[in-house]
Motif scaffolding. Structure first.
Motif, mmCIF file in Angstrom:
data_model
loop_
_atom_site.group_PDB
_atom_site.id
_atom_site.type_symbol
_atom_site.label_atom_id
_atom_site.label_comp_id
_atom_site.label_asym_id
_atom_site.label_seq_id
_atom_site.Cartn_x
_atom_site.Cartn_y
_atom_site.Cartn_z
ATOM 1 N N UNK A 1 -8.190 -5.308 8.130
ATOM 2 C CA UNK A 1 -7.760 -4.374 7.090
ATOM 3 C C UNK A 1 -8.675 -3.160 7.036
ATOM 4 N N UNK A 2 -8.145 -2.081 6.470
ATOM 5 C CA UNK A 2 -8.917 -0.874 6.194
ATOM 6 C C UNK A 2 -9.407 -0.979 4.753
ATOM 7 N N UNK A 3 -10.699 -1.195 4.579
ATOM 8 C CA UNK A 3 -11.236 -1.445 3.244
ATOM 9 C C UNK A 3 -11.086 -0.233 2.327
ATOM 10 N N UNK A 4 -11.112 0.969 2.872
ATOM 11 C CA UNK A 4 -10.927 2.159 2.041
ATOM 12 C C UNK A 4 -9.524 2.193 1.445
ATOM 13 N N UNK A 5 -8.522 1.852 2.262
ATOM 14 C CA UNK A 5 -7.154 1.803 1.749
ATOM 15 C C UNK A 5 -7.006 0.647 0.761
ATOM 16 N N UNK B 1 -6.469 -3.493 -3.933
ATOM 17 C CA UNK B 1 -6.057 -4.730 -3.294
ATOM 18 C C UNK B 1 -7.274 -5.564 -2.914
ATOM 19 N N UNK B 2 -7.093 -6.864 -2.848
ATOM 20 C CA UNK B 2 -8.115 -7.717 -2.244
ATOM 21 C C UNK B 2 -7.471 -8.537 -1.132
ATOM 22 N N UNK B 3 -8.284 -9.259 -0.390
ATOM 23 C CA UNK B 3 -7.772 -9.989 0.776
ATOM 24 C C UNK B 3 -6.778 -11.074 0.386
ATOM 25 N N UNK B 4 -6.944 -11.647 -0.795
ATOM 26 C CA UNK B 4 -5.993 -12.657 -1.257
ATOM 27 C C UNK B 4 -4.586 -12.083 -1.401
ATOM 28 N N UNK B 5 -4.485 -10.811 -1.818
ATOM 29 C CA UNK B 5 -3.162 -10.196 -1.981
ATOM 30 C C UNK B 5 -2.402 -10.189 -0.663
ATOM 31 N N UNK C 1 0.813 -1.217 0.000
ATOM 32 C CA UNK C 1 0.000 0.000 0.000
ATOM 33 C C UNK C 1 0.846 1.266 0.000
ATOM 34 N N UNK C 2 2.088 1.159 -0.418
ATOM 35 C CA UNK C 2 2.923 2.339 -0.545
ATOM 36 C C UNK C 2 3.123 3.098 0.738
#
Length: 553
Positions: free
Chosen positions: A475-479, A485-489, A459-460
């Motif tokens: 996780x922060x879904x907005x970020x 990104x998805x959860x698999x990543x 996420x840089x």
């Protein structure tokens, strides 16, 4: 600057702890032995490969909407924590197998030796119903019939005692430090293969399992941190409100079935323990059960909205005397116990004695066990868990605190013998504890570094990790959306994460050479993929497993 100083201290302690290891040290042996290799970082395949026993425990401990968004299981014997401060959440047997001892002259069978039979902490629920002759709602709990003597009436009192963090592995590590419990095993019924039954093996979840006769997938209390209704991350039973429980406890049901005539109460240390007590007056038809949470200053408090706390506990004097008694036991009044500040935390025999004083005073003042209506009482001895976290289960501090808790158990049983006669004591634990890494060769996974690496690499530098626990990631879904990104990543990143990455230094600590590229996790997968993982692992038998389906959060 303070944070940097603390980090330097931890790093220095880690290196000092492991300096000059012998070639045969656990860390070195693990480097020489064949470690688990992974052909893929695919989240579902890695989850599937965990095996049925471990995966079932993870499943039963997961409540979608409250649990972490990505679940992970470190590669055994790794754990989350530091070299000096281990954590204890996971599906492995050493954390899952706990004592389950039932004792009560004339009420509980005297087996002579522990039974090599399976059982679960959840079975306390159904067994309490059977003992009190109350028909409880059916749960995933079985009556421990081997333990019960057929009697004409219920016992006058059922006392449930949790030795926090004292799994069977801790008892085996210190076999001569608990003679009272050993006698109760012989003169009562003890189950050698009793388990927590779900992962994470953590205080709020297991106490709620004990109380409700169900697992987190049904009762909803998954850990210390959970996601609230509005998406916020918060502590379980925050502000001592009982509504995280999605099910009633056996105390709730027995109390209500007997027209609230039983005395029901708990003296413990944190709101995390409320799951074994229940909903109190928050339950329709319930009443204000006794709740006392012990603090550092002798003021024992509760939550008047749903429970009651007797005035004589606010405060209950005697802590200073117990502290002074322990301080002088080594011949020097220096404020230290085994080199530790006596007052800093609940980690020593003075706190054990004070808690026992409070319990006995409560029983006397409230009249527990004084009539034929069965009363229910719960307590938690947190000191053993704190010792395991601060000094490890292999420390002499653990042996000394076990001795103190065993002496306290003797005091409680003697009071019951003199004042009640017809009673049952149940002693169990909420999880085992983690051995010193010098003995196990484990790598302590630094969760802060893992979170930083995910944020930076995926996420840089933005904080995509909203929270991280011993068993997973929020996780922060907005970020996530901002970085596509998805959860698999995230799960794939964790599946590839190595020991060298987590250490972050050019040279590994002594004894860990040769393990740089070792993958730290056996599996990481999104919680949303749980059904797919289960189907992969169990195949056609998945529908026949009696696995409960999670209710909607």
């Amino acid at each position: 600057m303070i944070a940097l100083a603390v980090a330097a201290v931890v790093l220095t302690a880690a290196v000092l702890l492991l300096r000059d290891p012998a070639p045969s040290s656990p860390a070195a042996r693990l480097a020489q032995e064949e470690r688990q290799e992974f052909a893929t970082n695919d989240p579902v395949q890695r989850g599937c490969a965990l095996g049925k026993k471990l995966l079932r425990r993870v499943y039963l401990g997961t409540y979608p909407g409250r649990s972490e968004d990505i679940l992970y299981v470190p590669q055994y014997p790794n754990y989350q924590g530091t070299f000096n401060v281990p954590n204890h959440s996971g599906p492995w047997d050493y954390l899952q197998i706990v004592p389950l001892v039932l004792y009560g002259p004339g009420v509980i069978e005297a087996q002579g030796e522990p039974l090599d039979l399976p059982a679960s902490v959840a079975d306390v629920y159904a067994t309490a119903g059977s003992l009190t002759r109350v028909q409880l709602p059916a749960r995933r709990s079985d009556v421990l019939r081997d333990a019960l003597v057929d009697g004409e009436r219920p016992p006058k009192m059922i006392v449930t005692i949790v030795w926090d963090g004292v799994g069977r592995n801790v008892l085996e590590r210190w076999p001569d430090r608990w003679p009272t419990l050993a006698r109760m095993e012989r003169d009562g019924t003890s189950y050698l293969r009793a388990t927590v039954g779900s992962s994470p093996s953590i205080t709020p979840a297991t106490h709620s399992t004990l109380g409700t006769g169900a697992f987190p997938v049904e009762h909803g209390v998954t850990g210390i941190t959970l996601r609230g209704r509005n998406g916020e991350l918060r502590e379980a039973f925050a502000k001592r409100r009982p509504f995280d429980l999605r099910l009633t406890t056996f105390a709730d049901e027995i109390d209500r079935a007997l027209a609230n005539e039983p005395l029901v109460g708990m003296i413990a240390w944190r709101s995390w323990h409320m799951g074994m007590l229940g909903l109190g007056a928050a339950l329709e038809g319930g009443d204000h059960d006794l709740l006392g949470i012990v603090s550092h200053n002798e003021f024992i408090t509760g939550k008047d909205e749903f429970y009651r706390t007797p005035d004589f506990l606010k405060p209950y004097r005697g802590l200073d005397e117990r502290m002074d008694e322990l301080d002088r036991a080594d011949g020097e009044a220096d404020g230290l116990w085994m080199g530790h500040d006596i007052r800093e935390m609940h980690d020593n025999p003075a706190w054990v004695s004070y808690l026992t004083d409070v319990i006995l005073a409560t029983w006397e003042a409230e009249g527990f066990g004084a009539d034929d209506v069965p009363d229910l009482f719960f307590t938690n001895y947190k000191m053993s868990d704190i010792v395991g976290h601060q000094y490890t289960m292999d420390s002499e501090e653990m042996g000394v605190v076990l001795e103190a808790q065993d002496r306290a158990l003797r005091r409680l049983v003697r009071w019951l013998d003199r004042n009640v006669g017809d009673y049952v004591v149940i002693v169990t634990s909420d999880h085992g504890h983690t051995p010193d890494p010098r003995r196990s060769g484990a790598w302590p996974i630094a969760k802060g570094k893992l979170a930083d690496h995910i944020n930076r690499e995926l996420a840089g530098g933005d904080e995509v990790v909203a929270g991280i626990t011993a068993v997973g990631i929020y996780v922060d879904e907005d970020v996530m959306d901002a970085h596509d990104l998805d959860h698999d990543d995230i799960a794939r990143f964790v599946n590839d994460y190595t020991l060298a990455q987590n250490w972050g230094e050019e040279e590994l600590p002594p004894g860990y050479e040769g393990r740089a590229e070792e993958r730290l996790f056996s599996a990481a997968f999104p919680t949303a993929s749980m059904d797919e993982v289960i189907e992969c692992a169990f195949g056609d038998a998945a529908g026949d497993l009696a696995l409960p389906r999670p209710p909607s959060p």
